[in-house]
Design an enzyme around this catalytic site. Structure first.
Site, PDB file in Angstrom:
ATOM      1  N   HIS A 328       0.790  -1.237   0.000  1.00 37.45           N
ATOM      2  CA  HIS A 328       0.000   0.000   0.000  1.00 37.45           C
ATOM      3  C   HIS A 328       0.822   1.285   0.000  1.00 37.45           C
ATOM      4  O   HIS A 328       0.292   2.353   0.281  1.00 37.45           O
ATOM      5  CB  HIS A 328      -1.079   0.007   1.103  1.00 37.45           C
ATOM      6  CG  HIS A 328      -0.613  -0.286   2.496  1.00 37.45           C
ATOM      7  ND1 HIS A 328      -1.242  -1.214   3.296  1.00 37.45           N
ATOM      8  CD2 HIS A 328       0.379   0.238   3.237  1.00 37.45           C
ATOM      9  CE1 HIS A 328      -0.663  -1.250   4.487  1.00 37.45           C
ATOM     10  NE2 HIS A 328       0.323  -0.369   4.471  1.00 37.45           N
ATOM     11  N   SER A 384     -10.649  -5.845  11.679  1.00 41.30           N
ATOM     12  CA  SER A 384     -10.010  -5.686  10.377  1.00 41.30           C
ATOM     13  C   SER A 384     -10.913  -6.362   9.356  1.00 41.30           C
ATOM     14  O   SER A 384     -11.761  -7.186   9.715  1.00 41.30           O
ATOM     15  CB  SER A 384      -8.621  -6.328  10.355  1.00 41.30           C
ATOM     16  OG  SER A 384      -7.735  -5.675  11.239  1.00 41.30           O
ATOM     17  N   HIS A 403      -6.540   1.505   2.723  1.00 43.80           N
ATOM     18  CA  HIS A 403      -5.481   0.619   3.226  1.00 43.80           C
ATOM     19  C   HIS A 403      -5.570   0.371   4.720  1.00 43.80           C
ATOM     20  O   HIS A 403      -4.779  -0.397   5.267  1.00 43.80           O
ATOM     21  CB  HIS A 403      -4.105   1.173   2.874  1.00 43.80           C
ATOM     22  CG  HIS A 403      -3.532   2.150   3.861  1.00 43.80           C
ATOM     23  ND1 HIS A 403      -4.197   3.285   4.291  1.00 43.80           N
ATOM     24  CD2 HIS A 403      -2.326   2.171   4.502  1.00 43.80           C
ATOM     25  CE1 HIS A 403      -3.437   3.953   5.142  1.00 43.80           C
ATOM     26  NE2 HIS A 403      -2.298   3.300   5.293  1.00 43.80           N
ATOM     27  N   GLY A 404      -6.496   1.002   5.409  1.00 48.09           N
ATOM     28  CA  GLY A 404      -6.613   0.815   6.845  1.00 48.09           C
ATOM     29  C   GLY A 404      -7.579   1.811   7.440  1.00 48.09           C
ATOM     30  O   GLY A 404      -8.370   2.435   6.731  1.00 48.09           O
ATOM     31  N   ALA A 405      -7.513   1.973   8.759  1.00 44.20           N
ATOM     32  CA  ALA A 405      -8.415   2.910   9.426  1.00 44.20           C
ATOM     33  C   ALA A 405      -7.992   4.358   9.179  1.00 44.20           C
ATOM     34  O   ALA A 405      -8.832   5.245   9.091  1.00 44.20           O
ATOM     35  CB  ALA A 405      -8.448   2.615  10.924  1.00 44.20           C
ATOM     36  N   LYS A 479       3.161  -5.405  18.880  1.00 43.96           N
ATOM     37  CA  LYS A 479       3.483  -4.101  18.285  1.00 43.96           C
ATOM     38  C   LYS A 479       4.989  -3.912  18.274  1.00 43.96           C
ATOM     39  O   LYS A 479       5.703  -4.387  19.156  1.00 43.96           O
ATOM     40  CB  LYS A 479       2.846  -2.967  19.082  1.00 43.96           C
ATOM     41  CG  LYS A 479       1.334  -2.958  19.098  1.00 43.96           C
ATOM     42  CD  LYS A 479       0.750  -2.656  17.740  1.00 43.96           C
ATOM     43  CE  LYS A 479       1.011  -1.234  17.286  1.00 43.96           C
ATOM     44  NZ  LYS A 479       0.282  -0.915  16.041  1.00 43.96           N
TER      45      LYS A 479
END
Length: 480
Positions: A328, A384, A403-405, A479
């Site tokens: 992305h 997700s 591509h995401g939040a 993480k």
């Protein structure tokens, strides 16, 4: 700025060319009314700036998760004619081929619940993470050239990939025109120790379970079902990609002047695609993309080993196949129908995912009737989505989606408002275990720092630029 924007469809807004005299095309933004109301004015400015660049086709685009970035907004998409257009490092970003990979298993949520803590600890031990983290393998300066030019083929030859892994990776994990000689020694020096590591910031590994199926036919084709445990990997090209971008931004500033390109923003420094400078950047960027695919492949290997250690079964018996791997942050040579004719273009996706529709020859044969799998991660406390590409995306967004939040708060703002320990405890009460290299990272990446993933997914689905297949929820998160 918003006075120049009108709603042209239920989930689509358009920034008119009246906003700036140099705009060659309008800007189309995929938003609902709330996202539109809360979007920073600077993002509209960046969309307009991209619309001023030579050779841009149809629209300057922004996806539902868009927010302010370097040059292009994060979530920005633009296609440029191969003969008259430009290529810009600001349209790819510093983390070249930051992307997401989704692995499946034949385990259920119930199978993993009692082993979750031990599994996360094993993954945390096996996959190096955190700022400046170093990989578990040692490669030489000569070997890194092979990584940069061969991509996942190199990982396969070294025993880090299964025979068919490459089939479910965008570009089969290898940009063929990659040229390691165009990557600086400084970039290679940064990349040497980091190969096979997660990194820091928003990069993560998640143990997830499938919570909801929206499209049974597509889910069956992708090999997912309710309560199944899956793994999501989000990382990119680490310091090597960052250095390639930094090196070529300086190079492109000179090229912009050489070719008399009028820049609305110096962060959009660029060169004609057909020029020596343009091709040198494209080939170096491609090498960075190959590094990122190898990085995710090595992380995949360590995850498979972690599951083997905890469940005392082979990864093959656990059926830990790749569902798909998407980039992305990348620029790609593609063909798209524009004004009724097939044209060769360079599509920049900056915080946006390729979403090719059914029938495209770059989609694995078992997915071709459905469309390309699209992976849209949320944050560590929310869902997700697995979605699929559409014909509408091919027509409207050059086969692109979110591509995401997307961030709602900067990392500095999040650190001021939230404490890592408190975020970790709150998530644990929800049944989500989090391991991280530092508590600061947990605070920076707290759920409140991101837009609502449900809203982003709904806008993608309702606008038709990608359609929902399944919703996954996190069980455990590692993480960087």
């Amino acid at each position: 700025m918003k006075a120049n924007v009108k709603k042209i469809a239920e989930k689509t807004y358009q920034l008119s060319t009246d906003y700036k005299s140099d705009m060659k095309v309008p800007g189309n933004i995929y938003l609902d009314d709330i996202l539109f109301k809360n979007l920073e004015e600077d993002v509209f400015e960046q969309i307009a700036n991209v619309a001023c660049l030579p050779g841009i086709q149809k629209y300057s685009l922004a996806m539902p998760d868009c927010h302010y970035g370097y040059g292009f907004c994060i979530g920005g998409v633009a296609a440029f004619d191969e003969k008259t257009g430009v290529i810009s490092p600001g349209g790819v970003g510093f983390d070249i081929n930051c992307g997401v990979r989704l692995l499946k298993t034949n385990l259920t949520k119930k199978d993993v619940d009692s082993n979750l803590k031990g599994l996360l600890q094993e993954i945390f031990k096996n996959v190096p993470s955190g700022l400046g983290s170093k990989g578990k393998i040692k490669i030489t300066k000569n070997e890194i050239d092979n990584v940069l030019e061969e991509g996942v083929d190199w990982a396969s030859s070294e025993g880090y990939a299964w025979k068919n892994d490459y089939r479910h990776i965008e570009e089969h994990g290898k940009m063929k025109n990659a040229d390691a000689s165009l990557v600086s020694d400084n970039a290679k020096k940064r990349g040497l120790p980091q190969l096979g590591s997660l990194g820091s910031g928003n990069h993560f590994l998640e143990v997830q379970y499938v919570d909801e199926i929206f499209d049974e036919n597509a889910a069956k084709a992708y090999g997912v079902e309710k309560d199944q445990v899956v793994l999501m990997i989000h990382t990119g090209s680490r310091g090597l990609g960052h250095q390639i971008c930094a090196d070529y931004l300086r190079y492109m500033e000179s090229a912009s002047k050489k070719y008399n390109i009028k820049l609305p923003d110096r962060q959009l420094a660029c060169a004609p695609i057909s020029s020596e400078e343009g091709m040198r950047y494209f080939n170096a960027m491609s090498a960075g993309a190959n590094y990122a695919w190898v990085n995710r492949q090595l992380v995949t290997n360590w995850i498979r080993e972690s599951f083997e250690q905890v469940f005392k079964m082979s990864a093959e018996d656990l059926e830990m196949d790749i569902i798909y791997d998407v980039a992305h942050n990348i620029a790609k040579k593609e063909q798209h129908i524009i004004d009724g004719k097939m044209k060769n273009v360079i599509v920049h996706r900056k915080g946006a995912t390729r979403a090719f529709g059914p029938g495209h020859d770059e989609i694995p044969s078992e997915y071709v009737k459905i469309g390309q799998p699209v992976i849209i991660p949320g944050d560590m406390g929310t869902a997700s989505y697995l979605m699929h590409g559409t014909e509408k995306a091919m027509n409207e967004t050059f086969g692109s989606t979110a591509h995401g939040a997307g961030r709602a708060l900067s990392r500095v703002q999040a650190l001021k408002l939230y404490k890592g320990n408190e975020v970790q405890e709150k998530l644990q009460k929800k049944g989500i275990l989090v391991l991280a290299d530092s508590k600061g990272v947990i605070a920076e990446e707290c759920p409140e720092a991101y837009k609502d993933i449900e809203t982003v997914a709904n806008v993608c689905n309702d606008s038709g630029i990608s359609l929902k297949v399944a919703k996954m929820r996190p069980m455990g998160v590692v993480k960087g």
